[in-house]
Design a protein around this motif. Sequence first.
Motif, PDB file in Angstrom:
ATOM      1  N   LEU A  30      13.745 -50.784  -0.089  1.00 14.57           N
ATOM      2  CA  LEU A  30      13.034 -51.526   1.085  1.00 14.57           C
ATOM      3  C   LEU A  30      12.213 -50.350   1.706  1.00 14.57           C
ATOM      4  CD1 LEU A  30      14.991 -54.112   3.212  1.00 14.57           C
ATOM      5  CD2 LEU A  30      12.914 -54.711   1.788  1.00 14.57           C
ATOM      6  N   ALA A  31      12.825 -49.270   2.149  1.00 14.71           N
ATOM      7  CA  ALA A  31      12.363 -47.962   2.677  1.00 14.71           C
ATOM      8  C   ALA A  31      11.033 -47.553   1.420  1.00 14.71           C
ATOM      9  CB  ALA A  31      13.354 -46.954   2.841  1.00 14.71           C
ATOM     10  N   GLU A  32      11.448 -47.507   0.483  1.00 17.86           N
ATOM     11  CA  GLU A  32      10.536 -46.806  -0.533  1.00 17.86           C
ATOM     12  C   GLU A  32       9.178 -47.844  -0.567  1.00 17.86           C
ATOM     13  OE1 GLU A  32      12.606 -46.255  -4.037  1.00 17.86           O
ATOM     14  OE2 GLU A  32      13.228 -44.303  -3.413  1.00 17.86           O
ATOM     15  N   VAL A  66      14.537 -41.235   2.281  1.00 22.83           N
ATOM     16  CA  VAL A  66      13.303 -41.639   1.683  1.00 22.83           C
ATOM     17  C   VAL A  66      11.962 -41.271   2.520  1.00 22.83           C
ATOM     18  CG1 VAL A  66      11.685 -43.605   1.521  1.00 22.83           C
ATOM     19  CG2 VAL A  66      14.082 -43.955   0.482  1.00 22.83           C
ATOM     20  N   LEU A  67      12.146 -41.074   4.001  1.00 20.16           N
ATOM     21  CA  LEU A  67      11.122 -40.800   4.857  1.00 20.16           C
ATOM     22  C   LEU A  67      11.114 -39.314   4.859  1.00 20.16           C
ATOM     23  CD1 LEU A  67      11.906 -42.859   7.877  1.00 20.16           C
ATOM     24  CD2 LEU A  67      10.271 -43.084   6.184  1.00 20.16           C
ATOM     25  N   HIS A  78      -2.898 -39.763  -1.930  1.00 20.28           N
ATOM     26  CA  HIS A  78      -1.991 -40.770  -1.628  1.00 20.28           C
ATOM     27  C   HIS A  78      -1.761 -40.835  -0.177  1.00 20.28           C
ATOM     28  CE1 HIS A  78      -1.554 -41.547  -6.168  1.00 20.28           C
ATOM     29  NE2 HIS A  78      -1.265 -40.377  -6.155  1.00 20.28           N
ATOM     30  N   TRP A  79      -2.956 -40.866   0.591  1.00 26.66           N
ATOM     31  CA  TRP A  79      -2.529 -40.818   2.094  1.00 26.66           C
ATOM     32  C   TRP A  79      -1.859 -41.803   2.667  1.00 26.66           C
ATOM     33  CZ3 TRP A  79      -4.906 -44.217   4.859  1.00 26.66           C
ATOM     34  CH2 TRP A  79      -5.953 -45.101   4.286  1.00 26.66           C
ATOM     35  N   ARG A  80      -1.787 -42.980   2.034  1.00 31.96           N
ATOM     36  CA  ARG A  80      -1.226 -44.277   2.598  1.00 31.96           C
ATOM     37  C   ARG A  80       0.250 -44.230   2.714  1.00 31.96           C
ATOM     38  NH1 ARG A  80      -5.417 -46.650  -0.896  1.00 31.96           N
ATOM     39  NH2 ARG A  80      -6.792 -48.034   0.368  1.00 31.96           N
ATOM     40  N   GLN A  81       0.806 -43.482   1.943  1.00 34.40           N
ATOM     41  CA  GLN A  81       2.440 -43.370   1.808  1.00 34.40           C
ATOM     42  C   GLN A  81       2.549 -42.482   2.997  1.00 34.40           C
ATOM     43  OE1 GLN A  81       3.399 -40.924  -1.759  1.00 34.40           O
ATOM     44  NE2 GLN A  81       3.731 -42.707  -2.925  1.00 34.40           N
TER      45      GLN A  81
END
Length: 124
Positions: A30-32, A66-67, A78-81
């Motif tokens: 979920l976090a990924e 993950v964060l 990949h700025w959205r990440q």
Amino acid sequence: MGDLAAKQDKETSFLFSSRKIQKCKDCLQLAEEATNNDPWGPDARTMTKISEASFNMNDYWRIVYVLHKRLDHIDWRHWRQSYKTLTLLEFLLTHGPTTVAEEFLCDSEVIEELGTFTHVDENG
């Protein structure tokens, strides 16, 4: 009779462990997924599940991993990440455990840098 009870205890223990392992995998996944590069942001339901899971210590460390991973490896293509990581982090700061704020103090410079980011698409 004792063998039957021992077998049932063993099966119950296995099912409990299997559910717990699956829950951990779900939390990590979920976090990924909430911080992936898809063009849509993380939905409120997913962020709520993640924040609820973050009160469990094992799940907390998986989410934090993950964060931190997303903040440590910023790729501007990949700025959205990065954006979605900040969105989830903000949600956890208001709906998660109080330790989230302390945990991400070490990333304050990266977070400030991301705050000044401006995306310009092909059309200008």
